[in-house]
Structures are given as C-alpha cells and as structure tokens.
Motif scaffolding. Sequence first.
Motif, PDB file in Angstrom:
ATOM      1  N   VAL A 478       0.841  -1.198   0.000  1.00  0.00           N
ATOM      2  CA  VAL A 478       0.000   0.000   0.000  1.00  0.00           C
ATOM      3  C   VAL A 478       0.882   1.255   0.000  1.00  0.00           C
ATOM      4  CG1 VAL A 478      -1.736   1.323   1.280  1.00  0.00           C
ATOM      5  CG2 VAL A 478      -1.931  -1.165   1.142  1.00  0.00           C
ATOM      6  N   ALA A 479       1.976   1.221   0.798  1.00  0.00           N
ATOM      7  CA  ALA A 479       2.901   2.358   0.849  1.00  0.00           C
ATOM      8  C   ALA A 479       3.495   2.636  -0.533  1.00  0.00           C
ATOM      9  CB  ALA A 479       4.015   2.076   1.858  1.00  0.00           C
ATOM     10  N   LYS A 480       3.858   1.593  -1.250  1.00  0.00           N
ATOM     11  CA  LYS A 480       4.412   1.772  -2.604  1.00  0.00           C
ATOM     12  C   LYS A 480       3.378   2.401  -3.537  1.00  0.00           C
ATOM     13  CE  LYS A 480       7.507  -2.170  -1.977  1.00  0.00           C
ATOM     14  NZ  LYS A 480       7.720  -3.614  -2.233  1.00  0.00           N
ATOM     15  N   GLU A 481       2.112   1.956  -3.396  1.00  0.00           N
ATOM     16  CA  GLU A 481       1.037   2.524  -4.216  1.00  0.00           C
ATOM     17  C   GLU A 481       0.845   4.009  -3.924  1.00  0.00           C
ATOM     18  OE1 GLU A 481      -1.941   2.425  -7.131  1.00  0.00           O
ATOM     19  OE2 GLU A 481      -0.505   0.850  -6.586  1.00  0.00           O
ATOM     20  N   LEU A 482       1.172   4.411  -2.687  1.00  0.00           N
ATOM     21  CA  LEU A 482       1.029   5.815  -2.271  1.00  0.00           C
ATOM     22  C   LEU A 482       2.298   6.625  -2.544  1.00  0.00           C
ATOM     23  CD1 LEU A 482      -0.857   5.190   1.098  1.00  0.00           C
ATOM     24  CD2 LEU A 482      -1.803   6.310  -0.937  1.00  0.00           C
ATOM     25  N   GLY A 483       3.328   5.967  -3.124  1.00  0.00           N
ATOM     26  CA  GLY A 483       4.535   6.699  -3.504  1.00  0.00           C
ATOM     27  C   GLY A 483       5.676   6.629  -2.518  1.00  0.00           C
ATOM     28  N   TRP A 484       5.623   5.734  -1.549  1.00  0.00           N
ATOM     29  CA  TRP A 484       6.652   5.654  -0.518  1.00  0.00           C
ATOM     30  C   TRP A 484       7.488   4.374  -0.646  1.00  0.00           C
ATOM     31  CZ3 TRP A 484       1.838   6.429   2.907  1.00  0.00           C
ATOM     32  CH2 TRP A 484       1.416   7.764   2.838  1.00  0.00           C
ATOM     33  N   GLU A 485       7.751   3.982  -1.877  1.00  0.00           N
ATOM     34  CA  GLU A 485       8.444   2.709  -2.119  1.00  0.00           C
ATOM     35  C   GLU A 485       9.828   2.686  -1.472  1.00  0.00           C
ATOM     36  OE1 GLU A 485       9.693  -0.224  -5.828  1.00  0.00           O
ATOM     37  OE2 GLU A 485       8.643   1.669  -6.214  1.00  0.00           O
ATOM     38  N   LYS A 486      10.547   3.805  -1.543  1.00  0.00           N
ATOM     39  CA  LYS A 486      11.911   3.844  -1.002  1.00  0.00           C
ATOM     40  C   LYS A 486      11.930   3.546   0.490  1.00  0.00           C
ATOM     41  CE  LYS A 486      15.911   6.923  -0.532  1.00  0.00           C
ATOM     42  NZ  LYS A 486      16.438   8.301  -0.781  1.00  0.00           N
ATOM     43  N   GLN A 487      10.956   4.088   1.232  1.00  0.00           N
ATOM     44  CA  GLN A 487      10.936   3.935   2.689  1.00  0.00           C
ATOM     45  C   GLN A 487      10.342   2.596   3.135  1.00  0.00           C
ATOM     46  OE1 GLN A 487       9.693   6.478   0.958  1.00  0.00           O
ATOM     47  NE2 GLN A 487      10.429   8.452   1.763  1.00  0.00           N
ATOM     48  N   PHE A 488       9.715   1.866   2.195  1.00  0.00           N
ATOM     49  CA  PHE A 488       9.093   0.580   2.546  1.00  0.00           C
ATOM     50  C   PHE A 488       9.516  -0.496   1.542  1.00  0.00           C
ATOM     51  CE2 PHE A 488       6.479   3.747   4.596  1.00  0.00           C
ATOM     52  CZ  PHE A 488       6.129   3.152   5.810  1.00  0.00           C
ATOM     53  N   SER A 489      10.815  -0.572   1.315  1.00  0.00           N
ATOM     54  CA  SER A 489      11.346  -1.492   0.300  1.00  0.00           C
ATOM     55  C   SER A 489      11.879  -2.787   0.901  1.00  0.00           C
ATOM     56  CB  SER A 489      12.449  -0.788  -0.500  1.00  0.00           C
ATOM     57  OG  SER A 489      13.496  -0.372   0.382  1.00  0.00           O
ATOM     58  N   TYR A 490      11.375  -3.143   2.081  1.00  0.00           N
ATOM     59  CA  TYR A 490      11.873  -4.341   2.766  1.00  0.00           C
ATOM     60  C   TYR A 490      11.586  -5.593   1.927  1.00  0.00           C
ATOM     61  CZ  TYR A 490      11.138  -0.931   6.527  1.00  0.00           C
ATOM     62  OH  TYR A 490      11.121   0.206   7.294  1.00  0.00           O
ATOM     63  N   ARG A 491      12.585  -6.469   1.900  1.00  0.00           N
ATOM     64  CA  ARG A 491      12.420  -7.735   1.170  1.00  0.00           C
ATOM     65  C   ARG A 491      12.090  -8.894   2.102  1.00  0.00           C
ATOM     66  NH1 ARG A 491      18.121  -7.386  -1.724  1.00  0.00           N
ATOM     67  NH2 ARG A 491      18.520  -6.612   0.379  1.00  0.00           N
ATOM     68  N   ASN A 492      12.391  -8.718   3.389  1.00  0.00           N
ATOM     69  CA  ASN A 492      12.134  -9.799   4.348  1.00  0.00           C
ATOM     70  C   ASN A 492      12.104  -9.218   5.754  1.00  0.00           C
ATOM     71  OD1 ASN A 492      14.964  -9.658   5.271  1.00  0.00           O
ATOM     72  ND2 ASN A 492      15.432 -10.660   3.314  1.00  0.00           N
ATOM     73  N   SER A 493      11.749 -10.042   6.723  1.00  0.00           N
ATOM     74  CA  SER A 493      11.604  -9.554   8.098  1.00  0.00           C
ATOM     75  C   SER A 493      12.949  -9.194   8.723  1.00  0.00           C
ATOM     76  CB  SER A 493      10.912 -10.618   8.967  1.00  0.00           C
ATOM     77  OG  SER A 493      11.709 -11.774   9.072  1.00  0.00           O
TER      78      SER A 493
END
Length: 827
Positions: A478-493
């Motif tokens: 959802v964050a990526k859809e809102l334009g915040w991909e850089k800050q929520f680019s986690y690939r795993n826990s």
Amino acid sequence: MEKITAQCPYCGVGCGLEIFEDKKGRIKIKGDKDHPATKGDLCLKPIPLPKVMDIGRVPAPLYRENKRDKFREITWEEAIKIIAQKLKRNKPDENYFYISGQLTTEDSYVINKFVKGFIGTNNIDANSRLCMASAVMGYKMTFGSDGPPGSYEDIDDADAFVFAGSNAAWAHPVLFKRVLNRKKEYPEAKIIVIDPVYTATAEKADIWVDIKPGTDTVLFNSILYLLNKKGWLDYEFIGKHTEGFSQAIKEAEKYPPEIAAKICEIKPSLIYKLAEIYAFSKKVISFWTMGFNQSSNGTMKNLSLINVHLATGRINEKGCPFSLTGQPNAMGGREVGYLVNGLPGYRDVRNPEDRAFMEQFWSLPEGSIKDKPGITIVEAIDSMINGDIKLLWIVCTNPAVTMPNLNKFWRALRNTFVIVQDAYLTDSVDYANLVLPASQWGEKEGIMTSSDRTITHNKPFRQPPPQCKHDWQIFCEVAKELGWEKQFSYRNSREIFDEYKQTTKGRLCDISDWSYEDLPKQWGGKWLYKDKRFPTPTGRAKFNPAVYSEASDSTEYPYSFILTTGRTKKQWHTMTRTGKAMELVRGEEEPFVMLNEKDALELGIFDNDYINIKSTRGQIYIKAKIGKIKRGVVFAPFGYGKIYHFPTNITVSDAIDPISKEPELKFSAVFIKPRKKRIYKLSDEIYQKVKETYPEVEKFLEDVLENSFSSLTEAEIKNIKPDLLKQLSQEIKELMDIFINRPADWDRANLLNEKVANDYIKLKIQPKHQSLLTSSFRKEFVKIFDLPEDTAQAWEFAFDFISHRIFELVKKYYENKAFKGTQEETV
C-alpha cells in the motif's frame, strides 16, 4: 524437516516451542528445553495447532462497497488500489488502525511507521488497550518507563506469591506451574489469590481474598496504611530510591482495615494478613492481570500495588511487582510504540526529542509526526458513529467479539468502511467491506517478546496458503502505491528487524547489537533496575497517591449483580484456532455464566438452566453453572463469538479509565431474570413458636424494629427521619400481628405491604438491604429477649418472610421502571 524453534502464539508467558516432523511426516509441537524462559515446559493449547491452521482461512481478497451486498473475490492489485484510493481521499485523522499483540514486532514496526510517519495520524491503537494499558501506565508513572522490573527466575527463590485479578492456573499455566514447583520444594512459601471467583488458582492458594470487583485500590491502600502504622517499611530504600511517599500515605490513611473491609466486602483479618506477608516475607512477587487492568480505576489499582512494593523495598532481591501480559507479543508491540502515544524504543509522540529522532530516522520533514496522541479505540467508536472516522483497518484481531458494549460497536462498524486483515474468517468479517488474507504464526518469520522481556525468534515451519501475504508486506505494498516505495522497500523480516533495532540504541529496551542468531535472549537482564536507579527525571521511583473511585455502573436494583469476565482453561481469545481443536473444545463447547449457589437458589436457577442476563446495553441468553464465587457476582467467559448466538460483551460496560483509557470489562451491572418464582413458606413449627412467644415479645417488638431500621444508616440510607422510623416500625409490627393473630385479614396486609414498599422506594431502600435488615433484626432481638436459640431463629424467619413480600413489590417497581419505562412513583 529440520528442528525449528519459535515462541508459543498464545499467552504472554512466551513458552519456547520446538516444531518437528514425526516418523509419519506429521508436524508436531513440544516444549523447547533450551529456551531460557520456560525450559521446555508447555500447556495444552499449542499442541494441536498444526492440524487446525488451515480451517476457516480467508480464501482470497474479498470486497463489497456496500455491506448489504455479498462479497466478491478480487485480485491483490485491486485490493491495494482500493485501500490507497480511500487513504488518499480521507484526511489523515479520518482513518483508524486497530492492530494486535499477536503480530510480530516487525509487523507492528512497519504498520506504526506507515501510520504515524507517513499517513500522518496517531490514530493507531492495539488490542493491548483492552488488556495492558493500565499496567503500562502504572509502570511509567512509577518507574518512568514501561517494562516489568523482574523475570521468571525470581520465582525460584521467592517465598510469597500474590495473584491479584489473575487466574494464572488457566491464563498463564506454565508460569503458575513454576510457582507450584517452588511451593513443592519450599512448602513454607505462601500463595495468596485476590479474586471474587474461586478460580483454579485460588484452589491452590493458602489464602483466598474474595474481594468485591473494582475495589482493589482500597485493599492495597489499606495494606500500605497498616505497614506505615506498624513501622514495617524499608525506610532505607524509601529514602535513597523513591520520592512522593508522604502523598501516597496521605491517601492510604483514608482506608484503615475496618473501613476498607466494608468497601471490599472482605474480613478485616485478610488485610492484616496481607500486610504481614508484605512486611516479613523474604521475597514477594505480586502477579496481576486483567482483574486489575480492565477497570475504570485500573491505573490506580496498579499504582496502589506498586506503592506497597516500594514501601517495603520489594524490588530485585526482595521481590517484584510483575504484570503478566495477555498476548504473545503485546510486550513487543509496546516496545515499538503501537498504541496511540507511542514511538519505537519506548518513545512518546508528546516528547519533542522523541519525535525529532524518529522523523530524522525515517527521513521525514520536521513536524511530520503529530505531537498529540490519537484517540483510543474505545473513544473512536463515537467518532465512527458520527462519521468523523471514515475508515477502520483491523489487523490480526477480532474486535466484533472482544470490544465492550458490542451493540454500540457493531453500529459503529456498520457506519464505517472496514478493512479486516486476518488469516481467518472471524466475526469481524461480517462487518467488513474489504477482507485481506494474511499469513499467520508458523508461516512467517519475526520476533516476539514475552512477559519477562525474553525475545524469541519465530522461524516458519510451513508455507502460507498461496492467497496470503505477510502483514508487513501488505502495508509495504500500500505504501508503494502511495509513492513511498523507497521507505518501505523491505524484502524480508530480517531487514525490518535490522532497521527497528537501531531505534532501541541507548534506550531501556536496547537490542541494537543483537541479531536473529542471538535469540532467544532477555533484554534488560534478570533485573531491569539492578542498581535501583530509574529512568525518571530524578532517578528515583515515584510513589503516587492511589485514588479510589467506584465503578461506573450502579448496582441498584434491578441491575444488582456484578458481571465479571475472563477466559476458560483451554480456549484463548476468540477461539479462532483453539476453538477448532476438538481436544481443546471438549468440556468447553458453549459459553456459560457462573453464579453463587445461594444467589442461584434465590433466583430459582439450577445447573444447566438457560437464563437471561440483561444490562442497560443489551442482553444475552446463556447457560448457568453453579460455582464458588462471591455472592452478588457472576462470571462469564468473553471469547465465544456470534456462532454461539450471544457474545458476553453485549452486556459489558464501555466506561474507561481516565488515564489508561482501558475499558471496564470486569464490572458490569446486570439483571438476572429469575428462572422459577420463589415460593416462600414458613413451617407450622416456626409459626407456632412465634405465636406462642408473641405475648412476651409484643411490648418491645417495636423497639427491636426501630433499632433494626437504624442499621440502614450504615448502608448509606441517611434520610430516615425519627417519625418515619417509628411509622415503619409500627407498620411492620402490625403486619407481624396480622400474620400471627389475624391471618385472614388479607386486605389490611396488602394495604400495609404497599404502603411500606412505597416508603422503601422513597427512601431508596434496595432489595439488597433485605438481608441487612433481617440480620439486624436478629441481632437486636437477642439483645432484648432472653429466649432459646430456636425461638430467636423462628422470629428471624418470620421477619424475613414478611419482608420478602414487601421487597417483591419493591423489585416489581424497579423492574417496571427499568424495563417498561414506567414513571409512577408508587407500586
């Protein structure tokens, strides 16, 4: 499959688990003997978990714009776009996020970052608000920070254990087993249980304090009063390590044992015994849970207990005030700040330095994080009803069963766009517009923190169903859809964990140099405040005046019973997993309400009768069980959902603690409809005894009655004037005369009954005062008349018989007024 370790996903004890395949390839669970907190011990609940994990799963993203429509399956891409569009359209504070102490710390961290940092609202709360908020405030107001100061290891050399509002034998069984092991090796150790219900924990106790619900603050203030009066204090600890003692004592002095015992409805001797235990035991651990926390006086209850520990220096080697957590990762959620005021690393949105740190850490512009806490979940209900909150996103919890005053909450859900993100089709899905299938424990990686601050790395042992995504992953998309991909680019826990742990550097809960491979491990060590320096401005622990206030609900007739709630032995929360395991359901197939045997007898209720319980908020129909419980109190489990027809919380109070904002789930005034009309008869033998002695009793009978009515002043009936006192005594005497000498004069008797009943109503004399009047009559009777014991008892029965008829009219009046809206001032 190689051996996999994890933490149990149920209560907050945090038992270490070992997951493995047996010879037939079936996944099995046993205790992890290498786990430092629980050393391989385990209760029944997690054992059948692997075989029920797929039952009732959310099959795909489900959507309906209108709640009257049926759900249709949609793609994840569509679901993410719908959420993003709603969030863009709404102002930040028109959204609300309600999450869970069952999420991993990584899940909670990402969600909290998304909400407070990027959506720009502090309207995020968790189900910890319903269980731990009062304990958090108690710790913060005393020690300057959240976090239990001791650990499970303290059990092994303690010689006194106080369980206050905690049925640990059922709710925290592995911890309680450790206490019993200590008792076995050291029989002189004492177990004290403070609870209106004679619980499984009370069965093992040396002392059961059957306290009136809601009055624990009074009890612990009275203990402090006695400790101070006797000089049984640790003056050195108080002088070196605390402040505010005199203010706390000033409040405690309002409650000497004789006064406190009346309020708490217990024997004064129990207060003296508790004071002695806190004064002279070698090491005292006080455990408490929801009986303390779920109260409109919950914060004060916590402070009153902790005050006793401070006054006796019972920290570290001498004891611990130990709040037991209800969920597997409520502690982890509190560490990341998932309540309305929190930020990661035990930070607070109200602190400018804390906001500035997190804004810089998350690469946000200054001022992005609001400085005012959001509204708590119970307060948010009104905002949903009036339309101020337009979207509610529920994650990994089932508030459609657990919230108080459910009829009101269901109304709020119907008026709000609701997203339910869960592994299962819960009751909350009935009120959803959008349902998101999430992975669950066992299918995802992450950490959890137990009640004693031990962090465990949960490794997955199976793949999630193909339609499911991890909770943190959904928010990232959802964050990526809102334009915040850089800050929520986690690939795993692991990447989330590595980011989160940096926020704890230099904080009380510092795990900044830890890795998954270091776990399980306890932060803060065995004793959180080993040097007795506390994270307050002065470095001292703070005594706080513990101010008692009565519960919000009035117990005036007809709502004269107190309903308290809790868990059953084998079920957990709303039974989404435990309720699907036959070995756990057996014996707990349906909800029940427990009544005291004498109360049940008066109501004509027997074991397994189905009865109606009503509060001002709603009513339920439920099976009755007769058990050992304080008179005037009834108990029902809260976790049975709508499939069982009537969730208990329909009747439960939504009053909140003014400080912690935790709701009053343990004190709700209810009316119990009698099952069978009570037939009140006197034997011929009693009648003859009364008749034979009437001539020698008659001259002073009016004096006995006047003195009996005077006793009502002790029950706060202050407005009985002398002339009315005399009139009532004369009328009751005449009724007794009719009963003995003119039994056929029914017209006069009925007229007098109505007249006295109307006087009782004007004086606000309640049906509960009948027993007080009867016991006072007996007491005054034997003072004046030197008659045999069986004769005095016969007169007591006769008085109660006549009073019964009057109080039946009083009850009828109050019932008509409450249920039919009748406004007449007389019967």
